[in-house]
Scaffold this motif. Structure first.
Motif, mmCIF file in Angstrom:
data_model
loop_
_atom_site.group_PDB
_atom_site.id
_atom_site.type_symbol
_atom_site.label_atom_id
_atom_site.label_comp_id
_atom_site.label_asym_id
_atom_site.label_seq_id
_atom_site.Cartn_x
_atom_site.Cartn_y
_atom_site.Cartn_z
ATOM 1 N N ALA A 243 0.833 -1.208 0.000
ATOM 2 C CA ALA A 243 0.000 0.000 0.000
ATOM 3 C C ALA A 243 0.858 1.244 0.000
ATOM 4 O O ALA A 243 0.567 2.231 -0.707
ATOM 5 N N LEU A 244 1.948 1.219 0.771
ATOM 6 C CA LEU A 244 2.844 2.379 0.834
ATOM 7 C C LEU A 244 3.471 2.659 -0.524
ATOM 8 O O LEU A 244 3.555 3.816 -0.961
ATOM 9 N N VAL A 245 3.894 1.640 -1.183
ATOM 10 C CA VAL A 245 4.534 1.831 -2.496
ATOM 11 C C VAL A 245 3.507 2.341 -3.507
ATOM 12 O O VAL A 245 3.790 3.251 -4.306
ATOM 13 N N GLN A 246 2.320 1.786 -3.484
ATOM 14 C CA GLN A 246 1.294 2.219 -4.423
ATOM 15 C C GLN A 246 0.894 3.683 -4.185
ATOM 16 O O GLN A 246 0.654 4.437 -5.133
ATOM 17 N N GLN A 247 0.838 4.083 -2.890
ATOM 18 C CA GLN A 247 0.540 5.483 -2.573
ATOM 19 C C GLN A 247 1.629 6.401 -3.128
ATOM 20 O O GLN A 247 1.347 7.479 -3.684
ATOM 21 N N ALA A 248 2.879 5.993 -3.014
ATOM 22 C CA ALA A 248 3.990 6.807 -3.527
ATOM 23 C C ALA A 248 3.886 6.932 -5.044
ATOM 24 O O ALA A 248 4.144 8.006 -5.626
ATOM 25 N N VAL A 249 3.516 5.829 -5.690
ATOM 26 C CA VAL A 249 3.374 5.867 -7.144
ATOM 27 C C VAL A 249 2.270 6.851 -7.540
ATOM 28 O O VAL A 249 2.420 7.660 -8.476
ATOM 29 N N ASP A 250 1.135 6.838 -6.805
ATOM 30 C CA ASP A 250 0.019 7.730 -7.134
ATOM 31 C C ASP A 250 0.438 9.188 -6.981
ATOM 32 O O ASP A 250 0.129 10.033 -7.834
ATOM 33 N N ARG A 251 1.105 9.536 -5.889
ATOM 34 C CA ARG A 251 1.508 10.929 -5.655
ATOM 35 C C ARG A 251 2.465 11.405 -6.742
ATOM 36 O O ARG A 251 2.335 12.495 -7.276
ATOM 37 N N LEU A 252 3.471 10.604 -7.006
ATOM 38 C CA LEU A 252 4.492 11.028 -7.963
ATOM 39 C C LEU A 252 3.936 11.081 -9.390
ATOM 40 O O LEU A 252 4.392 11.886 -10.208
ATOM 41 N N THR A 253 2.938 10.267 -9.658
ATOM 42 C CA THR A 253 2.322 10.310 -10.986
ATOM 43 C C THR A 253 1.650 11.654 -11.223
ATOM 44 O O THR A 253 1.685 12.213 -12.333
ATOM 45 N N GLU A 254 1.047 12.194 -10.156
ATOM 46 C CA GLU A 254 0.408 13.502 -10.275
ATOM 47 C C GLU A 254 1.435 14.605 -10.482
ATOM 48 O O GLU A 254 1.148 15.630 -11.089
ATOM 49 N N GLN A 258 4.764 18.175 -13.768
ATOM 50 C CA GLN A 258 5.569 19.335 -13.387
ATOM 51 C C GLN A 258 7.080 19.051 -13.567
ATOM 52 O O GLN A 258 7.860 19.974 -13.772
ATOM 53 N N ASP A 259 7.480 17.753 -13.438
ATOM 54 C CA ASP A 259 8.924 17.438 -13.554
ATOM 55 C C ASP A 259 9.065 16.032 -14.154
ATOM 56 O O ASP A 259 8.781 15.019 -13.493
ATOM 57 N N SER A 260 9.456 15.974 -15.407
ATOM 58 C CA SER A 260 9.532 14.691 -16.104
ATOM 59 C C SER A 260 10.653 13.784 -15.577
ATOM 60 O O SER A 260 10.684 12.582 -15.880
ATOM 61 N N THR A 261 11.575 14.306 -14.806
ATOM 62 C CA THR A 261 12.661 13.477 -14.267
ATOM 63 C C THR A 261 12.147 12.459 -13.250
ATOM 64 O O THR A 261 12.883 11.556 -12.840
ATOM 65 N N LEU A 262 10.880 12.649 -12.821
ATOM 66 C CA LEU A 262 10.293 11.701 -11.869
ATOM 67 C C LEU A 262 9.855 10.403 -12.567
ATOM 68 O O LEU A 262 9.572 9.395 -11.894
ATOM 69 N N VAL A 263 9.793 10.402 -13.878
ATOM 70 C CA VAL A 263 9.261 9.238 -14.611
ATOM 71 C C VAL A 263 10.056 7.954 -14.321
ATOM 72 O O VAL A 263 9.473 6.902 -14.020
ATOM 73 N N ILE A 265 11.731 7.169 -11.773
ATOM 74 C CA ILE A 265 11.501 6.759 -10.378
ATOM 75 C C ILE A 265 10.136 6.092 -10.259
ATOM 76 O O ILE A 265 9.974 5.078 -9.570
ATOM 77 N N ILE A 266 9.156 6.686 -10.921
ATOM 78 C CA ILE A 266 7.805 6.100 -10.892
ATOM 79 C C ILE A 266 7.836 4.686 -11.493
ATOM 80 O O ILE A 266 7.190 3.762 -10.948
ATOM 81 N N ASP A 267 8.613 4.496 -12.577
ATOM 82 C CA ASP A 267 8.701 3.166 -13.197
ATOM 83 C C ASP A 267 9.296 2.140 -12.231
ATOM 84 O O ASP A 267 8.823 1.003 -12.129
ATOM 85 N N LEU A 268 10.357 2.540 -11.539
ATOM 86 C CA LEU A 268 10.988 1.631 -10.570
ATOM 87 C C LEU A 268 10.024 1.245 -9.465
ATOM 88 O O LEU A 268 9.931 0.072 -9.062
ATOM 89 N N LEU A 269 9.294 2.234 -8.939
ATOM 90 C CA LEU A 269 8.343 1.954 -7.861
ATOM 91 C C LEU A 269 7.193 1.083 -8.357
ATOM 92 O O LEU A 269 6.689 0.224 -7.617
ATOM 93 N N SER A 270 6.788 1.280 -9.595
ATOM 94 C CA SER A 270 5.724 0.441 -10.167
ATOM 95 C C SER A 270 6.183 -1.020 -10.254
ATOM 96 O O SER A 270 5.432 -1.955 -9.924
#
Length: 551
Positions: A243-254, A258-263, A265-270
């Motif tokens: 649940a914690l990881v999925q919540q982090a993915v949701d926040r960073l996806t939003e 604003q900052d494409s460098t997060l992509v 990181i989002i892939d790794l967490l997914s």
């Protein structure tokens, strides 16, 4: 045929080159002149052992080269062909260093002493001046009969039968001698194998037991910790890793707009979310299948402990117990086979003894047939050598109870009666030195038909007068069929030769040299006269010499 012999720095010879002719060649010279040196040198080319003392004093090496023609010698050509050597001619070279080291060559190819002897036996037969004494030995009398019979295949069969029998005897005795040890070992193995058979450990079973033993021993803690881990990863209502990881993915996806460098990181967490989910599913299955089975634990514990106990007892590592068991099984089976083989070998020995006996009987029959012919030929020849009343018998006694040998079961005796009315007896009882020489010479002539060159080194010792003339004529007749070299001191023998060579020795007080030269007709007359009367040549001696040559 021997055509040339070159000798360098051998004994008292500094340099000597001798050309040989066909027919009979007599070699004469004063006593001590070195008449036998050429024969000794030739012997080295035929495989005799070399010694440092053979090298002339002051020289670094001795060298002997013997050259043969191979006309009408298919056996020698075949031998050379088998050795991958030139078959057009035969040149044997022997070099001896002052230190005693020796090298040999056949047609330029390095050769061993065994090869020299093998080839030499096809080229030359040398009969020494003491060969007649060998006639008194039973082994040599047997050899003479075998050479005359030319039944080598029969001899080979007897030898092969004997060797097979001896090998089986050795095998049988070895098994018999160790029978008590095998029985004691078998009793021990029987107990050990039975114990291991009952346990019946399988290949790699101990490793599996060890793994299962560890797992069952810690099954409670494995269950508790696995359940807790599943709860924290997936099942906790308040908070879990998935649940914690999925919540982090949701926040960073939003925020990625604003900052494409997060992509990345989002892939790794997914990916992590997916892996946590898969791990949780597998962990749940593990917990559901993990059983705490006290009965199985007891069974594994007992078998694990028994394996450890047997390993200590047999002094092997527990993981080696299966291989150890298999090895004992094989050894036990081999011991049983050995006991069975002992009986089989006993039966085989009887068969081999019978086979040997049959081959020995066939050889004996051939010897008997040859012995009769040999005795007749010897008798004919010695009667021509002033033993007109002599009778000869060659007895072949087959004794199946005698000790077996590679030569068969025959006792062979050469028996002679030199005077009429006397029964034939063993040579040493009836033959004088001169008579023995004549008998020996007759045998040598009869049995020397297999090689092209025959050398007789003073084999006429003990013979004189009319007998010497007969011996000379005998050798001359032999020289019409083969090349004959005869070292002699008898003028009657030398006069019969087709060719004659004189050996002389010179000394200046410091060194000594031996020379050998072929004699012309008049030189032969002088040499024969010297042999007749000594160094002083008289007209009578010269006339006698010419008469001998004319005859």
């Amino acid at each position: 045929m021997l055509v040339q012999l070159s000798i360098r720095h051998f004994a008292i010879v500094q340099s000597l080159d001798i050309d040989f002719s066909s027919g009979m060649t007599a070699v004469t010279g004063e006593t001590g002149a070195g008449k036998s040196i050429a024969i000794d040198a030739l012997g080295l080319c035929l495989g005799d052992r070399a010694e440092a003392t053979m090298v002339r004093k002051g020289a670094s090496k001795a060298e002997i080269i013997a050259t043969f023609t191979l006309d009408d010698l298919p056996a020698a050509r075949a031998w050379l062909h088998e050795q991958d050597m030139d078959t057009e001619e035969c040149i044997i070279r022997r070099v001896i260093s002052a230190e005693g080291r020796s090298k040999a060559y056949i047609n330029g190819v390095p050769a061993s002493l065994q090869q020299l002897r093998g080839l030499g036996s096809l080229l030359i037969s040398i009969h020494g001046q003491h060969a007649h004494q060998q006639l008194l030995k039973a082994d040599n009398q047997r050899r003479i009969v075998d050479e005359f019979a030319s039944h080598r295949p029969l001899q080979d069969k007897v030898r092969q039968a004997y060797d097979s029998l001896q090998q089986s005897k050795q095998d049988y005795q070895a098994l018999l001698q160790n029978q008590e040890q095998r029985q004691a070992r078998r009793q021990l193995l029987e107990y050990q194998v039975q114990e291991l058979n009952e346990f019946a450990i399988e290949e790699d079973e101990f490793a599996r037991l060890e793994t299962e033993h560890k797992r069952l021993s810690h099954s409670q803690s494995l269950l508790e910790q696995s359940q807790l881990s599943f709860h924290q990863l997936y099942d906790a209502d308040e908070i879990n890793a998935l649940a914690l990881v999925q919540q982090a993915v949701d926040r960073l996806t939003e925020l990625q707009e604003q900052d494409s460098t997060l992509v990345p990181i989002i892939d790794l967490l997914s990916e992590a979310s997916i892996q946590i989910d898969e791990a949780a599913v597998q962990l749940r299955d593990y917990v559901e299948n993990l059983e705490i089975d006290p009965l199985r634990m007891q069974q594994v514990e007992e078998r694990f402990s028994k394996a450890m106990e047997l390993a200590r007892k047999h002094q092997v590592m527990p993981e080696e117990l299966y291989q150890h068991h298999q090895g004992l099984l094989q050894e036990y089976a081999q011991l049983e086979q050995d006991d069975d083989r002992l009986g089989e070998l006993a039966d085989k020995l009887q068969g081999l003894k019978q086979a040997y006996l049959e081959q020995a009987q066939q050889l004996s029959a051939s010897r008997q047939q040859a012995a009769n012919k040999l005795a007749e030929e010897i008798q004919q020849r010695i009667r021509r050598m002033n033993m007109a009343q002599a009778t000869v018998q060659v007895e072949v006694e087959f004794d199946p109870s005698a000790s077996m040998s590679r030569h068969g079961l025959d006792q062979i005796h050469l028996l002679v009666a030199t005077n009429p009315g006397q029964p034939p007896e063993a040579l040493e009882k009836v033959a004088s030195g001169g008579e023995l020489s004549r008998i020996g010479l007759a045998i040598q002539v009869i049995t020397s038909h297999q090689v092209p060159t025959l050398i007789f080194d003073e084999v006429d010792s003990g013979i004189s007068g009319p007998t010497a003339s007969v011996v000379g004529q005998l050798l001359r007749k032999l020289g019409e069929k083969a090349q004959v070299l005869c070292v002699t001191h008898l003028p009657q023998v030398a006069a019969c030769a087709h060719n004659q060579m004189l050996v002389t020795k010179f000394s200046d007080g410091n060194t000594t040299e031996t020379h050998m030269q072929a004699l012309e007709q008049e030189q032969r007359v002088e040499e024969l006269a010297r042999l007749l009367t000594g160094d002083k040549l008289t007209s009578t001696a010269l006339a006698n010499a010419r008469e001998l040559l004319g005859q």
